[in-house]
Design an enzyme around this catalytic site. Structure first.
Site, PDB file in Angstrom:
ATOM      1  N   TRP A 152       0.844  -1.197   0.000  1.00 44.35           N
ATOM      2  CA  TRP A 152       0.000   0.000   0.000  1.00 44.35           C
ATOM      3  C   TRP A 152       0.873   1.238   0.000  1.00 44.35           C
ATOM      4  O   TRP A 152       2.082   1.125   0.269  1.00 44.35           O
ATOM      5  CB  TRP A 152      -0.934   0.008   1.241  1.00 44.35           C
ATOM      6  CG  TRP A 152      -2.198   0.777   0.992  1.00 44.35           C
ATOM      7  CD1 TRP A 152      -2.534   2.000   1.499  1.00 44.35           C
ATOM      8  CD2 TRP A 152      -3.288   0.375   0.156  1.00 44.35           C
ATOM      9  NE1 TRP A 152      -3.767   2.378   1.015  1.00 44.35           N
ATOM     10  CE2 TRP A 152      -4.246   1.407   0.198  1.00 44.35           C
ATOM     11  CE3 TRP A 152      -3.550  -0.746  -0.626  1.00 44.35           C
ATOM     12  CZ2 TRP A 152      -5.448   1.351  -0.531  1.00 44.35           C
ATOM     13  CZ3 TRP A 152      -4.747  -0.800  -1.336  1.00 44.35           C
ATOM     14  CH2 TRP A 152      -5.672   0.234  -1.283  1.00 44.35           C
TER      15      TRP A 152
ATOM     16  N   ASP B 113       0.367  11.121  -0.101  1.00 44.49           N
ATOM     17  CA  ASP B 113      -0.671  12.136  -0.011  1.00 44.49           C
ATOM     18  C   ASP B 113      -2.006  11.491   0.371  1.00 44.49           C
ATOM     19  O   ASP B 113      -2.117  10.273   0.446  1.00 44.49           O
ATOM     20  CB  ASP B 113      -0.781  12.880  -1.350  1.00 44.49           C
ATOM     21  CG  ASP B 113      -1.346  11.988  -2.458  1.00 44.49           C
ATOM     22  OD1 ASP B 113      -0.881  10.830  -2.598  1.00 44.49           O
ATOM     23  OD2 ASP B 113      -2.255  12.421  -3.179  1.00 44.49           O
TER      24      ASP B 113
ATOM     25  N   GLU C 160      -3.222   8.690  -1.614  1.00 39.74           N
ATOM     26  CA  GLU C 160      -2.452   7.439  -1.477  1.00 39.74           C
ATOM     27  C   GLU C 160      -1.603   7.112  -2.697  1.00 39.74           C
ATOM     28  O   GLU C 160      -1.354   5.956  -3.005  1.00 39.74           O
ATOM     29  CB  GLU C 160      -3.398   6.254  -1.189  1.00 39.74           C
ATOM     30  CG  GLU C 160      -4.499   6.589  -0.227  1.00 39.74           C
ATOM     31  CD  GLU C 160      -5.267   5.372   0.267  1.00 39.74           C
ATOM     32  OE1 GLU C 160      -6.096   4.858  -0.474  1.00 39.74           O
ATOM     33  OE2 GLU C 160      -5.003   4.943   1.399  1.00 39.74           O
ATOM     34  N   GLU C 161      -1.183   8.142  -3.420  1.00 39.29           N
ATOM     35  CA  GLU C 161      -0.500   7.892  -4.686  1.00 39.29           C
ATOM     36  C   GLU C 161       0.917   8.437  -4.765  1.00 39.29           C
ATOM     37  O   GLU C 161       1.775   7.828  -5.401  1.00 39.29           O
ATOM     38  CB  GLU C 161      -1.328   8.493  -5.840  1.00 39.29           C
ATOM     39  CG  GLU C 161      -2.665   7.795  -5.995  1.00 39.29           C
ATOM     40  CD  GLU C 161      -3.587   8.471  -6.986  1.00 39.29           C
ATOM     41  OE1 GLU C 161      -4.478   7.800  -7.508  1.00 39.29           O
ATOM     42  OE2 GLU C 161      -3.417   9.681  -7.227  1.00 39.29           O
TER      43      GLU C 161
ATOM     44  N   GLU D 229     -18.640   7.192  -4.005  1.00 40.01           N
ATOM     45  CA  GLU D 229     -17.413   7.971  -4.001  1.00 40.01           C
ATOM     46  C   GLU D 229     -17.406   8.956  -5.175  1.00 40.01           C
ATOM     47  O   GLU D 229     -17.073  10.128  -5.034  1.00 40.01           O
ATOM     48  CB  GLU D 229     -16.211   7.026  -4.108  1.00 40.01           C
ATOM     49  CG  GLU D 229     -14.864   7.711  -4.113  1.00 40.01           C
ATOM     50  CD  GLU D 229     -13.727   6.695  -4.282  1.00 40.01           C
ATOM     51  OE1 GLU D 229     -13.574   6.149  -5.397  1.00 40.01           O
ATOM     52  OE2 GLU D 229     -13.006   6.444  -3.296  1.00 40.01           O
TER      53      GLU D 229
HETATM   54  C1  NOJ Z   1      -6.328   3.027  -4.190  1.00 37.15           C
HETATM   55  C2  NOJ Z   1      -6.380   4.365  -3.541  1.00 37.15           C
HETATM   56  O1  NOJ Z   1      -7.267   4.309  -2.485  1.00 37.15           O
HETATM   57  C3  NOJ Z   1      -6.783   5.419  -4.544  1.00 37.15           C
HETATM   58  O2  NOJ Z   1      -6.775   6.662  -3.944  1.00 37.15           O
HETATM   59  C4  NOJ Z   1      -5.808   5.396  -5.664  1.00 37.15           C
HETATM   60  O3  NOJ Z   1      -6.162   6.338  -6.629  1.00 37.15           O
HETATM   61  C5  NOJ Z   1      -5.735   4.023  -6.274  1.00 37.15           C
HETATM   62  N1  NOJ Z   1      -5.418   3.042  -5.259  1.00 37.15           N
HETATM   63  C6  NOJ Z   1      -4.730   3.959  -7.393  1.00 37.15           C
HETATM   64  O4  NOJ Z   1      -3.431   4.178  -6.891  1.00 37.15           O
HETATM   65  C1  NOJ Z   2      -9.356   6.367  -1.750  1.00 37.32           C
HETATM   66  C2  NOJ Z   2      -9.073   7.784  -1.420  1.00 37.32           C
HETATM   67  O1  NOJ Z   2      -8.151   8.278  -2.365  1.00 37.32           O
HETATM   68  C3  NOJ Z   2      -8.524   7.909  -0.032  1.00 37.32           C
HETATM   69  O2  NOJ Z   2      -8.360   9.259   0.287  1.00 37.32           O
HETATM   70  C4  NOJ Z   2      -9.450   7.279   0.967  1.00 37.32           C
HETATM   71  O3  NOJ Z   2      -8.875   7.327   2.237  1.00 37.32           O
HETATM   72  C5  NOJ Z   2      -9.762   5.850   0.590  1.00 37.32           C
HETATM   73  N1  NOJ Z   2     -10.174   5.755  -0.777  1.00 37.32           N
HETATM   74  C6  NOJ Z   2     -10.857   5.268   1.465  1.00 37.32           C
HETATM   75  O4  NOJ Z   2     -12.036   6.005   1.315  1.00 37.32           O
END
Ligand code: NOJ
Ligand code: NOJ
Length: 578
Positions: free
Chosen positions: A144, A200, A203-204, A428
């Site tokens: 992750w 960030d 999560e990227e 979402e």
């Molecule tokens: C899962 C993350 O929660 C999401 O924010 C992200 O865009 C995708 N993975 C792709 O990296």
């Molecule tokens: C993906 C989002 O990018 C992230 O900010 C969030 O924490 C997770 N999904 C779970 O909702």
């Protein structure tokens, strides 16, 4: 002016006005019907008895009940903390006095997660930066984007709001004995690690991130005030010193040439990102007025930034086509987004409205609004000839602008409403081509964002966290907590022209950059070696890479190597190239 021209103008003004009135009436209706749905949707996602969260421990917030494409049946520290901040605010304001035991469950659940050793480390070696856990409170061990260092800051902000209420109601012992130890762990983590790279909020990208920095700053300020109130004076000078350093660093995200906040220091994107809008609304402090150093919602920088952010979506979503250049439109995370095809997000569109409502609250309290050269383009959307200056609430410029901005804000809620299905459920995302809900269903954060947006529209004034009267230090001190010397030794056979380099998950190892990877020394060939100063008590992942004479790169095979740095002293690895 002829009578007919006059009548024409009047009609035109009336029809504009009736459009505005009609929009505001339908937004009123949406707010009334959607509010209870959002509240119920949010509660359904909290264990143990939420209707959609079976299997979640008490006080654990699931991100969404969706189990595939995407699987969000986990608990994220960020989402959970933002969700509980909403509930804690409802409880402490008296709006919903039934929430206390759920809030106590949240405190217990988060204290368990804090102590759960996970791939980011243990409670003392970086584990507080872990972004997500299983809903039975065990560690998620898959790969992750970790760590994510906004979590501890947001969690302490939620708990501090509860602590402040308890103190005003005479319950000092629960605050000192139960809450403070939990809050202190998070704040110490923020104090010691804010200057380390982080993924960030999306999560990227691993770099520094405006949202993370902004919420870290807030948490240390209000944490220091709470500590003083309960006599925990030994922590305050450390918190205050690092808060000053963070505030200094926060200024560096501003791009004065293009008039927006660059969301991340890495990542190679435009940097236009809802990250910055979310940061502004989640660090709103009405007592700070329109202060630009903390990027308050009505500050010239945050307003200029908001316009740039909104405009970046006008031409990329087909549902926005045909909208006037100054009309509200659907907005998402950032224009380059490709996750699930890159769609608008409900919580991002609502965040725009919320920032504007927050701004209106402050202008109304101040009885005036300021236009500077920085915010001019934002204001000229509503009145093309308006000029920099201070406009008192008695002026027609003030009324014209604030009325137009209220209706602009309502426009974003109207878009949110338009693409919300008739049962009021909030996923979402909504499709950029036809607006149908997509990605995770019943996203808890979408419900929370609707509730805070609606509250701001209703004039809700949050408590101050200490943003007013701050001064930015003249020179920024970067800060890294304690460090230790780590020697990396790897046995690697090379051919003429080849060299071995090291890169990894922290700034001192160049954040996985092959270009900037550290050249190792072959003095003890075939052992290649380098000594690096790394943050103490931290899980660090790394790999060796091989570059040939022409610079082409070969990575070691998976998985990543991992070490936990000690609290003090030194560490030497003894690796063989894989
Ligand atoms: C899962 C993350 O929660 C999401 O924010 C992200 O865009 C995708 N993975 C792709 O990296
Ligand atoms: C993906 C989002 O990018 C992230 O900010 C969030 O924490 C997770 N999904 C779970 O909702």
């Amino acid at each position: 002016m002829t009578a007919s021209k006059m009548r024409g103008l009047l009609l035109c003004a009336l029809s504009l006005l009736s459009g505005v009135v009609a929009q505001s009436t339908s937004v009123d209706a949406y707010v009334s019907s959607e509010s209870p749905i959002a509240k119920a949707g949010l509660l359904a996602n909290i264990g143990p008895s939420g209707a959609k969260s079976s299997g979640a421990e008490p006080g654990v917030v699931i991100a969404s009940p969706s189990t595939e494409n995407p699987n969000y049946l986990y608990t994220w520290v960020r989402d959970s903390s933002l969700v509980f901040k909403v509930l804690i605010d409802q409880f402490t304001s008296g709006a919903d006095t039934s929430l206390r035991s759920l809030i106590d469950d949240f405190i217990t659940a988060e204290s368990v997660l804090q102590q759960t050793t996970n791939p980011s480390g243990s409670v003392t070696t970086g584990g507080l930066g872990e972004p997500k856990f299983n809903i039975n409170e065990t560690a998620f061990t898959g790969s992750w984007g970790r760590p994510q260092r906004d979590g501890p800051a947001l969690r302490s902000t939620a708990m501090i709001a509860y602590a402040n209420w308890l103190l005003s109601n005479g319950n000092t012992s629960f605050v000192s004995d139960t809450l403070w130890p939990i809050i202190e762990l998070d704040l110490d983590y923020v104090m010691n690690n804010w200057n380390q790279s982080t993924f960030d909020l999306w999560e990227e990208i691993s770099s520094s991130s405006f949202f993370t920095t902004a919420v870290q700053h807030r948490s240390l300020r209000e944490g220091s005030t709470l500590a003083t109130k309960i006599g925990q004076t030994s922590v305050t000078s450390g918190y205050n010193t690092q808060a000053d350093n963070i505030l200094c660093f926060l200024q560096s995200y501003w791009d004065p040439t293009d008039g927006y906040i660059t969301a991340n220091t890495g990542g190679g994107r435009s940097g236009k990102d809802a990250n910055t809008v979310l940061a502004s609304i989640h660090t709103f402090d009405p007592s700070a007025g329109c202060d630009a150093t903390t990027f308050q919602p009505c500050s010239d920088k945050a307003l200029s930034n908001l316009k740039v952010y909104i405009d970046s979506f006008r031409s990329i979503y087909s549902i926005n086509s045909g909208a006037a250049s100054d009309a509200a439109v659907a907005t998402g995370r950032y224009p380059e987004d490709v996750y699930m095809n890159g769609n608008p997000w409900y919580l991002c569109t609502m965040a725009v409205a919320e920032q504007l409502y927050d701004a209106l609250i402050v202008w109304s309290t101040q009885g005036s609004l300021d236009i500077t050269s920085t915010s001019l383009a934002f204001f000229q959307q509503f009145s093309s000839s308006v000029q920099p200056g201070t406009y008192a609430s008695s002026t027609s410029t003030y009324s014209t602008l604030t009325n137009a901005i209220k209706s602009f804000a309502d426009g974003f809620v109207a878009i949110h409403a338009k693409y919300t299905p008739s049962d009021g459920s909030l996923a979402e995302q909504y499709s950029k081509t036809d607006g149908t809900p997509t990605s995770a269903v019943d996203l808890t954060w979408s419900y929370a964002a609707a509730l805070t947006g609606f509250a701001a529209r209703g004039g809700n004034t949050p408590a101050s966290w200490g943003a007013s009267g701050l001064t930015v230090p003249a020179t920024c001190q970067s800060f890294s907590g304690p460090t230790v010397a780590v020697t990396f030794d790897v046995d690697a056979t090379t051919v003429e022209g080849e060299n071995i380099y090291l890169t990894g998950s922290v700034a001192a190892l160049e954040n996985w950059s092959p270009d900037d990877a550290l050249l190792m020394s072959p003095n003890d060939y075939p052992i290649w070696s380098i000594t690096v100063s790394l943050p103490a008590n931290t899980v660090v992942e790394y790999k060796y890479i091989r570059k040939d004479g022409s610079g082409s790169v070969t990575w070691e095979s998976d998985p990543n190597n991992s070490i936990t740095t000690p609290a003090s002293g030194t560490l030497t690895t003894n690796d063989s190239w894989r």
